[in-house]
Design an enzyme around this catalytic site. Structure first.
Site, PDB file in Angstrom:
ATOM      1  CB  ILE A  19      15.377  16.450  25.859  1.00  0.00           C
ATOM      2  CG1 ILE A  19      16.527  16.970  24.995  1.00  0.00           C
ATOM      3  CG2 ILE A  19      15.542  14.960  26.129  1.00  0.00           C
ATOM      4  CD1 ILE A  19      17.883  16.889  25.702  1.00  0.00           C
ATOM      5  N   GLY A  20      13.392  18.668  23.854  1.00  0.00           N
ATOM      6  CA  GLY A  20      12.939  20.054  23.686  1.00  0.00           C
ATOM      7  C   GLY A  20      13.960  21.025  23.113  1.00  0.00           C
ATOM      8  N   GLY A  21      14.921  20.493  22.368  1.00  0.00           N
ATOM      9  CA  GLY A  21      15.953  21.362  21.791  1.00  0.00           C
ATOM     10  C   GLY A  21      15.368  22.475  20.925  1.00  0.00           C
ATOM     11  CB  ILE A  62       4.534  11.598  14.480  1.00  0.00           C
ATOM     12  CG1 ILE A  62       4.890  12.417  15.725  1.00  0.00           C
ATOM     13  CG2 ILE A  62       4.350  12.479  13.251  1.00  0.00           C
ATOM     14  CD1 ILE A  62       6.215  13.138  15.675  1.00  0.00           C
ATOM     15  CD  GLN A  63       4.122   5.512  10.203  1.00  0.00           C
ATOM     16  OE1 GLN A  63       5.084   5.448  10.953  1.00  0.00           O
ATOM     17  NE2 GLN A  63       3.890   4.635   9.254  1.00  0.00           N
ATOM     18  CB  SER A  81      14.157  17.634  15.002  1.00  0.00           C
ATOM     19  OG  SER A  81      13.405  17.523  16.197  1.00  0.00           O
ATOM     20  CB  CYS A  84      19.272  11.983  12.142  1.00  0.00           C
ATOM     21  SG  CYS A  84      19.937  11.365  13.686  1.00  0.00           S
TER      22      CYS A  84
HETATM   23  C1  LIG Z   1      16.334  13.460  16.295  1.00  0.00           C
HETATM   24  S1  LIG Z   1      15.377  13.224  17.711  1.00  0.00           S
HETATM   25  C2  LIG Z   1      14.722  14.827  18.004  1.00  0.00           C
HETATM   26  C3  LIG Z   1      15.490  15.577  19.012  1.00  0.00           C
HETATM   27  C4  LIG Z   1      14.795  16.819  19.516  1.00  0.00           C
HETATM   28  N1  LIG Z   1      14.800  17.887  18.555  1.00  0.00           N
HETATM   29  C5  LIG Z   1      15.459  17.258  20.813  1.00  0.00           C
HETATM   30  O1  LIG Z   1      15.793  18.417  20.964  1.00  0.00           O
HETATM   31  O2  LIG Z   1      15.657  16.410  21.688  1.00  0.00           O
HETATM   32  C6  LIG Z   1      13.989  12.353  17.107  1.00  0.00           C
HETATM   33  C7  LIG Z   1      12.876  12.129  18.123  1.00  0.00           C
HETATM   34  O3  LIG Z   1      11.753  11.604  17.427  1.00  0.00           O
HETATM   35  C8  LIG Z   1      11.107  10.652  18.232  1.00  0.00           C
HETATM   36  N2  LIG Z   1      10.366   9.784  17.288  1.00  0.00           N
HETATM   37  C9  LIG Z   1      10.910   8.979  16.349  1.00  0.00           C
HETATM   38  N3  LIG Z   1       9.943   8.403  15.618  1.00  0.00           N
HETATM   39  C10 LIG Z   1       8.764   8.873  16.101  1.00  0.00           C
HETATM   40  C11 LIG Z   1       7.391   8.646  15.759  1.00  0.00           C
HETATM   41  N4  LIG Z   1       7.063   7.834  14.756  1.00  0.00           N
HETATM   42  N5  LIG Z   1       6.444   9.293  16.470  1.00  0.00           N
HETATM   43  C12 LIG Z   1       6.789  10.124  17.490  1.00  0.00           C
HETATM   44  N6  LIG Z   1       8.056  10.379  17.846  1.00  0.00           N
HETATM   45  C13 LIG Z   1       9.029   9.768  17.169  1.00  0.00           C
HETATM   46  C14 LIG Z   1      12.219   9.971  19.014  1.00  0.00           C
HETATM   47  O4  LIG Z   1      11.733   9.428  20.216  1.00  0.00           O
HETATM   48  C15 LIG Z   1      13.201  11.144  19.237  1.00  0.00           C
HETATM   49  O5  LIG Z   1      12.972  11.758  20.477  1.00  0.00           O
END
Ligand SMILES: C[S@@+](CC[C@H](N)C(=O)[O-])C[C@H]1O[C@@H](n2cnc3c(N)ncnc32)[C@H](O)[C@@H]1O
Length: 314
Positions: A19-21, A62-63, A81, A84
């Site tokens: 969400i853009g943290g 992203i992969q 980020s 986790c």
């Molecule tokens: C820990 S959260 C990040 C939170 C972010 N920093 C925020 O402020 O909301 C991880 C994010 O990675 C995304 N995500 C997980 N695997 C992904 C992938 N393979 N490709 C793209 N996005 C991915 C999830 O949808 C999630 O929104």
């Protein structure tokens, strides 16, 4: 940090943008930077990001990105980020063998292939990441590709913010860039002092172990209320407590739309008692809200109540 880079504004890539943290952090840091692209696989997160910043992140895995894609952005800084779950203390801690770690490992593997690697990297994750095999791979790849790193475990409470869960952060700069206090390179630091060019003294290290230190931080930080968007919550009721009756149904009590009030029904409080983590606008701490928010009593975040429910018998 700002004066070291030749180009302004920095071109930033935000991976796992959610969400853009991290974009909010970038704004708060007042760095002259522009986010040239954000990436997230989740369409709901992307809806929120778009609402927050007027830009829809690249929606995909992203992969699937390759070195040429990343070089194409010609970015100065990467914010990452990654998920986790592979590292959380409550989870199985499968680390790199957890499928959710794959995309981050893939991005790291691309670093040696880049023609235009970033000058700066910022990685955020949960406590537990620092002892994982993914962490070992991160540090190894950064070192082999000319980056210097400083790592931190910090709680937002140390910055006056009412959020009590500590997090892991890695800052990396590509040589010849360097940190203000290079003695802290390759160390895991637990106070924000070194970020400000100060040393982490023995006294500070001892302080971290004392409950008084954390109590003082809690008292000094801003209340949750300062961060709520909907300030009208509860305004239509005179008091900060909200009454409902013993046989009111649970399902409709969570949000009282007519009165703009959020509260946790006392029937639930009675049933689950201290297992529930309820925070109020005046609270000085909260915990991470997850996508399963309110669906489980524990582990999905603090429940935000803008009013306290009082129990009445009819
Ligand atoms: C820990 S959260 C990040 C939170 C972010 N920093 C925020 O402020 O909301 C991880 C994010 O990675 C995304 N995500 C997980 N695997 C992904 C992938 N393979 N490709 C793209 N996005 C991915 C999830 O949808 C999630 O929104």
């Amino acid at each position: 940090m700002e004066s070291e880079v030749s180009r302004n504004p920095w071109r930033v890539l935000e991976f796992y943008s959610g969400i853009g943290g991290l974009r909010y952090s970038l704004l708060k840091a007042a760095v002259d930077a522009t986010v040239v692209e954000a990436f997230d696989i989740n369409d709901v997160a992307n809806d929120v990001y778009q609402h927050n910043f007027g830009h829809r992140p690249f929606q995909g895995n992203i992969q699937t990105l390759n070195a040429a894609d990343l070089d194409g952005y010609n970015a100065d800084a990467w914010l990452l980020s990654p998920p986790c779950q592979p590292y959380t203390r409550q989870g199985l801690q499968k680390g790199s063998s957890d499928a959710r770690a794959s995309s981050f490992l893939k991005i790291l593997e691309l670093v040696p292939q880049l023609l235009r690697p970033p000058s700066y990297l910022f990685v955020e994750n949960v406590v537990g990441f620092e002892t994982s095999d993914t962490h070992a791979i991160l540090v190894d790849i950064l070192e082999k590709n000319n980056f210097v790193t400083q790592e931190f475990i910090l709680s937002p409470l140390q910055f006056g913010l009412p959020y009590s869960r500590p997090r892991y952060y890695c800052l990396a700069k590509r040589k010849p860039l360097s940190f203000e206090v290079p003695e802290f390179n390759c160390q895991l630091l637990r106070t924000p002092g070194p970020l400000l060019g100060q040393t982490e003294s023995t006294m500070e290290k001892e302080l971290l172990l004392s409950p008084e230190y954390w109590d003082e931080l809690l008292q000094a930080c801003q209340p949750v209320d300062d961060f709520l968007v909907f300030k009208t919550f509860g305004n239509r009721k005179d008091s900060s407590t909200y009454s409902f009756h013993a046989n009111d149904s649970v399902k409709s009590d969570r949000i009282d739309e007519e009165n703009d009030v959020c509260f946790v029904p006392s029937s639930l409080i009675e049933r689950w008692g201290s297992a529930m983590d309820i925070v109020y606008p005046h609270s000085k701490r909260c915990c991470c809200f997850t996508k399963s928010y309110y669906r489980y009593v524990k582990g999905t975040g603090s429940l935000l109540a803008t009013a306290e429910a009082t129990f009445q018998t009819k």
